[in-house]
Design a protein around this motif. Structure first.
Motif, PDB file in Angstrom:
ATOM      1  N   SER A   1      22.746  36.740  64.602  1.00 51.47           N
ATOM      2  CA  SER A   1      22.315  35.876  65.704  1.00 51.47           C
ATOM      3  C   SER A   1      22.641  36.480  67.070  1.00 51.47           C
TER       4      SER A   1
ATOM      5  N   ASN B   1      23.469  29.062  63.216  1.00 49.98           N
ATOM      6  CA  ASN B   1      23.290  30.211  64.100  1.00 49.98           C
ATOM      7  C   ASN B   1      21.883  30.387  64.656  1.00 49.98           C
ATOM      8  N   PHE B   2      20.887  29.704  64.080  1.00 43.27           N
ATOM      9  CA  PHE B   2      19.506  29.900  64.512  1.00 43.27           C
ATOM     10  C   PHE B   2      18.804  28.557  64.702  1.00 43.27           C
ATOM     11  N   GLU B   3      17.785  28.547  65.568  1.00 36.95           N
ATOM     12  CA  GLU B   3      17.072  27.314  65.867  1.00 36.95           C
ATOM     13  C   GLU B   3      15.909  27.066  64.922  1.00 36.95           C
TER      14      GLU B   3
ATOM     15  N   VAL C   1      13.276  33.531  60.044  1.00 37.37           N
ATOM     16  CA  VAL C   1      14.273  32.995  60.960  1.00 37.37           C
ATOM     17  C   VAL C   1      14.017  33.556  62.352  1.00 37.37           C
ATOM     18  N   ARG C   2      14.085  32.660  63.329  1.00 33.17           N
ATOM     19  CA  ARG C   2      13.898  33.096  64.731  1.00 33.17           C
ATOM     20  C   ARG C   2      15.040  32.573  65.581  1.00 33.17           C
TER      21      ARG C   2
END
Length: 364
Positions: free
Chosen positions: A318, A342-344, A363-364
């Motif tokens: 992240s 850790n990710f949105e 994952v972004r």
């Protein structure tokens, strides 16, 4: 002409996009979750289909699609096919698969279909075709999926397209190259950007990425394709000379040495670092894309340390990821827990890999 391609169940849409995106065919139907894409193409495209597509396992020229769930129906459907394109001196074998509830086995399908091929050819040419189960000249695929029968000629061969033949070093738990390519396509990575595999093993993801970017054909390192019986020679290809920013992190030195051996063989040279995925923030200030296949509980041996590895890796990722990450794992609950921390944005696809139900995450 109609064909079907086999591919990773759950990622059929990736293979369909590759087929259409490379101008090799037009989609007819996706068999979602069944690992098949049915499409239309030209007969002359068969060599290119086998040599250009990196996300598919097998190319089959469809000869018949029928509705039946009985052996008599299978016999009639196969016998009704014109096999006169085969030379009298050629041998054949039937490879059969069965999915669903039936009162017969795949072996029974193979036996009945084989007799139907012999009878059809005898009527058309007056010659009894030879059967060779070990090294046939022609492979007839006969798949019964519930009550749908697919009959075709296997244009790839007994060894699927995942057999790239560039692995001069054998990792104990290698990732299927067709799946690796599908993950790269899913990430939407291109050679202008950096790509990191923090659990790189012997580098399959990185080498497949490099070959995608360069347009390296699957047939560069292998020559044993079934279509050569019909076409005689491999198609010619021109690879692109592009700059690659490929990076791999691997815990064990022997796997890095193996990956470097493969690199010299294929002519693609990622930068390999011996280290830990949990510490990638110390090795890189930033990377554009991450595509990886982290260890699962079965592979790691000690279930208790999986969560520690995933937590550390995702926290580190992240801090350096600029664009997108694609991860395949069967440790879905652990991954999702720490990815959410850790990710949105997290998307999940359910994918069957080697008989194991896994999650593929964007994952972004």
């Amino acid at each position: 002409m109609e064909f079907y391609a086999t591919c990773t169940p759950g990622l059929e849409f990736i293979s369909a996009k590759e087929i259409e995106g490379k101008g090799l065919g037009r989609l007819i139907e996706l068999r979602e979750g069944r690992g098949r894409v049915i499409f239309e193409s030209e007969y002359d495209m068969i060599p290119s289909l086998n040599c250009s597509l990196r996300s598919v396992e097998r190319i089959v020229l469809l000869l018949a699609r029928e509705r039946t769930s009985e052996l008599d129906g299978i016999y009639r459907a196969v016998k009704g096919i014109d096999f006169s394109f085969m030379r009298p001196e050629w041998s054949f074998a039937v490879r059969s698969n069965r999915l669903g509830e039936h009162d017969f086995t795949s072996v029974d399908i193979g036996r009945v279909a084989g007799q139907a091929v012999i009878d059809s050819y005898m009527e058309a040419r007056g010659v009894r075709l030879k059967v060779n189960l070990d090294s046939p000249d022609v492979i007839v695929r006969c798949d019964l999926i519930k009550d749908e029968l697919l009959v075709g000629i296997d244009m790839t061969g007994d060894e699927g397209l995942h057999k790239r033949n560039y692995r001069v070093y054998q990792h104990p738990a290698p990732l299927n190259p067709t799946l690796a390519s599908s993950l790269i396509y899913l990430s939407e990575w291109s050679h202008e950007h950096s790509l990191l595999d923090p659990f790189c093993g012997s580098g399959t993801i990185l080498f497949e990425a490099g070959m995608i970017a360069r347009g390296t054909p699957v047939c560069k390192f292998r020559r044993d394709f079934a279509f050569l019986k019909f076409f005689g020679e491999l198609p010619s290809f021109e690879e692109r000379d592009v700059e690659l920013k490929l990076y791999g992190v691997e815990k064990f030195r022997k796997h890095i040495e193996g990956a470097e051996l493969i690199a010299r063989y294929v002519g693609i040279y990622p930068e390999f670092i011996q280290g830990h995925a949990e510490r990638i923030g110390k090795y890189f200030d930033s990377v554009d894309f991450i595509v990886t296949n982290p260890p699962y509980g079965l592979r790691i041996g000690k279930k208790g340390i999986i969560e520690k590895i995933y937590a550390g890796f995702l926290r580190a990722a992240s801090s350096i990821l600029k664009k997108r990450m694609v991860v395949i794992t069967s440790e879905t609950s652990i991954f999702e827990k720490h990815a959410r921390d850790n990710f949105e944005k997290i998307e999940k696809l359910e994918v069957m890999y080697g008989g194991l139900r896994t999650g593929v995450y964007i994952v972004r």
